[in-house]
Motif scaffolding. Structure first.
Motif, PDB file in Angstrom:
ATOM      1  N   PHE A  87       9.240   5.258   3.998  1.00  0.00           N
ATOM      2  CA  PHE A  87       7.951   4.848   3.453  1.00  0.00           C
ATOM      3  C   PHE A  87       7.008   6.045   3.415  1.00  0.00           C
ATOM      4  CE2 PHE A  87       9.834   1.056   5.240  1.00  0.00           C
ATOM      5  CZ  PHE A  87       9.573   0.088   4.286  1.00  0.00           C
ATOM      6  N   ASP A  88       6.032   5.958   2.508  1.00  0.00           N
ATOM      7  CA  ASP A  88       5.057   7.035   2.415  1.00  0.00           C
ATOM      8  C   ASP A  88       3.778   6.510   1.794  1.00  0.00           C
ATOM      9  OD1 ASP A  88       4.119   9.565   2.828  1.00  0.00           O
ATOM     10  OD2 ASP A  88       5.346  10.533   1.292  1.00  0.00           O
ATOM     11  N   VAL A  89       2.703   7.264   1.987  1.00  0.00           N
ATOM     12  CA  VAL A  89       1.459   6.924   1.307  1.00  0.00           C
ATOM     13  C   VAL A  89       1.515   7.544  -0.088  1.00  0.00           C
ATOM     14  CG1 VAL A  89       0.057   6.607   3.352  1.00  0.00           C
ATOM     15  CG2 VAL A  89       0.374   8.889   2.468  1.00  0.00           C
ATOM     16  N   PRO A  90       1.093   6.824  -1.110  1.00  0.00           N
ATOM     17  CA  PRO A  90       1.295   7.277  -2.491  1.00  0.00           C
ATOM     18  C   PRO A  90       0.695   8.636  -2.794  1.00  0.00           C
ATOM     19  CG  PRO A  90       0.624   4.972  -2.451  1.00  0.00           C
ATOM     20  CD  PRO A  90       0.469   5.478  -1.055  1.00  0.00           C
ATOM     21  N   GLU A  91      -0.481   8.927  -2.229  1.00  0.00           N
ATOM     22  CA  GLU A  91      -1.191  10.145  -2.608  1.00  0.00           C
ATOM     23  C   GLU A  91      -0.770  11.375  -1.813  1.00  0.00           C
ATOM     24  OE1 GLU A  91      -3.656   7.977   0.534  1.00  0.00           O
ATOM     25  OE2 GLU A  91      -2.390   7.483  -1.188  1.00  0.00           O
ATOM     26  N   ALA A  92       0.149  11.223  -0.871  1.00  0.00           N
ATOM     27  CA  ALA A  92       0.529  12.348  -0.017  1.00  0.00           C
ATOM     28  C   ALA A  92       1.335  13.382  -0.791  1.00  0.00           C
ATOM     29  CB  ALA A  92       1.342  11.844   1.165  1.00  0.00           C
ATOM     30  N   ARG A 120       0.816  -1.218   0.000  1.00  0.00           N
ATOM     31  CA  ARG A 120       0.000   0.000   0.000  1.00  0.00           C
ATOM     32  C   ARG A 120       0.848   1.266   0.000  1.00  0.00           C
ATOM     33  NH1 ARG A 120      -4.046  -0.369   4.990  1.00  0.00           N
ATOM     34  NH2 ARG A 120      -4.426   1.781   4.253  1.00  0.00           N
ATOM     35  N   LEU A 121       2.163   1.130   0.170  1.00  0.00           N
ATOM     36  CA  LEU A 121       3.037   2.282   0.354  1.00  0.00           C
ATOM     37  C   LEU A 121       4.003   2.434  -0.814  1.00  0.00           C
ATOM     38  CD1 LEU A 121       3.932   1.692   4.130  1.00  0.00           C
ATOM     39  CD2 LEU A 121       2.060   3.083   3.191  1.00  0.00           C
ATOM     40  N   VAL A 122       4.667   3.581  -0.842  1.00  0.00           N
ATOM     41  CA  VAL A 122       5.786   3.787  -1.765  1.00  0.00           C
ATOM     42  C   VAL A 122       7.051   3.897  -0.920  1.00  0.00           C
ATOM     43  CG1 VAL A 122       4.477   4.859  -3.619  1.00  0.00           C
ATOM     44  CG2 VAL A 122       5.343   6.280  -1.752  1.00  0.00           C
ATOM     45  N   ALA A 123       8.153   3.444  -1.479  1.00  0.00           N
ATOM     46  CA  ALA A 123       9.417   3.438  -0.742  1.00  0.00           C
ATOM     47  C   ALA A 123      10.397   4.414  -1.376  1.00  0.00           C
ATOM     48  CB  ALA A 123      10.017   2.035  -0.716  1.00  0.00           C
ATOM     49  N   TYR A 124      11.161   5.088  -0.516  1.00  0.00           N
ATOM     50  CA  TYR A 124      12.219   5.998  -0.936  1.00  0.00           C
ATOM     51  C   TYR A 124      13.466   5.691  -0.114  1.00  0.00           C
ATOM     52  CZ  TYR A 124       8.387   8.767  -2.937  1.00  0.00           C
ATOM     53  OH  TYR A 124       7.290   9.181  -3.657  1.00  0.00           O
TER      54      TYR A 124
END
Length: 366
Positions: free
Chosen positions: A249-254, A236-240
């Motif tokens: 980690f982050d939420v994609p739509e943020a 459910r997350l995106v990684a950087y």
């Protein structure tokens, strides 16, 4: 390989999530919920945290919401008092319950060997249901039943194992009262959540504080072993990665603003969550300045963000119709930045001490 976020990338994303890049027009309750609460162990300084984040903020709105039991002050993240919504008091508190238990076991619990804690807590809750009390008074009452045990330790057991609210007038703008306590279930007329979701709480943390690492989330919450939660959430997350290679980690739509997005001067209160919710605070605070904000273990100063980073501390003083704020700079400011600090400082003083003669004074850290 994950995309690398620079320090300024992280700074601007954090400011945006924390409503510090621009003041928000969200209603107070919506803002408090978005921020996952505000650390609020002091009686009033956290009002400045909402003032710095919300447009046309009126502290009397918070007073009404607290009196109506829509907002409450309760031990939550890191087992510290937070201002949260009533819903979060009932759902978040059970999720962070183990944080308080761990702290109690290593401190107060050592004074109560062999004590039936469940019996002590039940007795304490019963007493608080009859009448809100300070921990000092609660400890004395419990010591009447267990005279061979330390009353304060037993009062802390009740604090740890029962969700307690500090009701008004404690914490009301312009006035306050003793820190008395009442069971949250009784005060709010609803039970604690029986199956709250740690996954959803971590998503909320990332929405308000991300991009962030597992260690950051653990620092914010006080919980441990959150790596397995992040792994479960990974789809459910995106990684950087940050510039040191740490996974974030982050939420994609943020929102993630450009690194050169303009960041206005902001005055943060002494226990602002933006400074307490990361294992790596460099996104807003140079480690060299940390001791300047926390000169003593039991003392914290307000901080000033300049171009998004902490570059000064501030302290207000008032007397006889006059009020001033002393800004202690950690580095020299060019004229434009100094003027912006002075302007925001005067606005803050008008909020804190309306109608007084206001002055912003500058000094330099030793």
């Amino acid at each position: 390989m994950p995309a690398v976020l620079s320090l300024r990338d992280l700074n601007r994303a954090t400011l945006d999530r924390q409503l510090l890049l621009r003041r928000s027009r969200r209603p107070v309750v919506e803002a408090v919920e978005h921020l996952c609460g505000l650390q609020a162990q002091t009686t009033h300084s956290w009002y400045a945290g909402l003032w710095g984040r919300l447009a046309e903020f009126d502290p009397q709105q918070v007073v009404t919401l607290m009196e109506d039991r829509v907002l409450v002050r309760i031990a939550a993240m890191r087992s510290t008092i937070h201002l949260v919504t009533a819903d979060d008091a009932l759902t978040v508190r059970p999720l962070v319950q183990t944080v308080g238990e761990r702290s109690f076991a290593s401190n107060w619990g050592k004074q109560l060997p062999g004590v039936d804690l469940a019996e002590v807590v039940a007795a304490g809750v019963s007493l608080l249901e009859e009448k809100p009390m300070t921990f000092n008074d609660l400890g004395k009452r419990l010591a009447e039943k267990w005279p061979d045990r330390d009353g304060q330790s037993m009062a802390q057991a009740v604090r740890t194992y029962a969700a307690l609210v500090q009701p008004p007038p404690r914490g009301l703008w312009g006035r306050s009262g003793l820190a008395v306590h009442v069971p949250a279930v009784q005060y709010l007329g609803r039970p604690l959540a029986t199956d709250p979701s740690i996954d959803e709480l971590i998503v909320r943390y990332l929405t308000a504080f991300g991009p962030a690492s597992v260690q950051d989330a653990q620092t914010w919450s006080g919980l441990t072993r959150l790596g397995e939660v992040f792994e479960r959430l990974r789809p459910r997350l995106v990684a950087y990665a940050d510039e040191q290679g740490r996974e974030l980690f982050d939420v994609p739509e943020a929102p993630r603003p450009e690194a050169d997005a303009e960041a206005p001067v902001r005055f943060l209160y002494d226990f602002d969550n933006i400074l307490l919710s990361y294992a790596d605070r460099t996104r807003v605070l140079d480690p060299a300045y940390r001791k300047l904000l926390w000169p003593l273990s039991n003392m914290a100063l307000g901080s000033v963000l300049v171009d998004g980073f902490v570059r000064a501390s501030w302290r207000p003083e008032k007397s006889k119709g006059k009020a001033h704020v002393t800004v202690t700079s950690f580095q020299p400011f060019p004229v434009r930045q100094r003027s912006a600090i002075e302007a925001e400082g005067r606005r803050l003083l008008e909020f804190l001490v309306p109608g007084a003669d206001h002055d912003v004074r500058f000094t330099t850290a030793d």
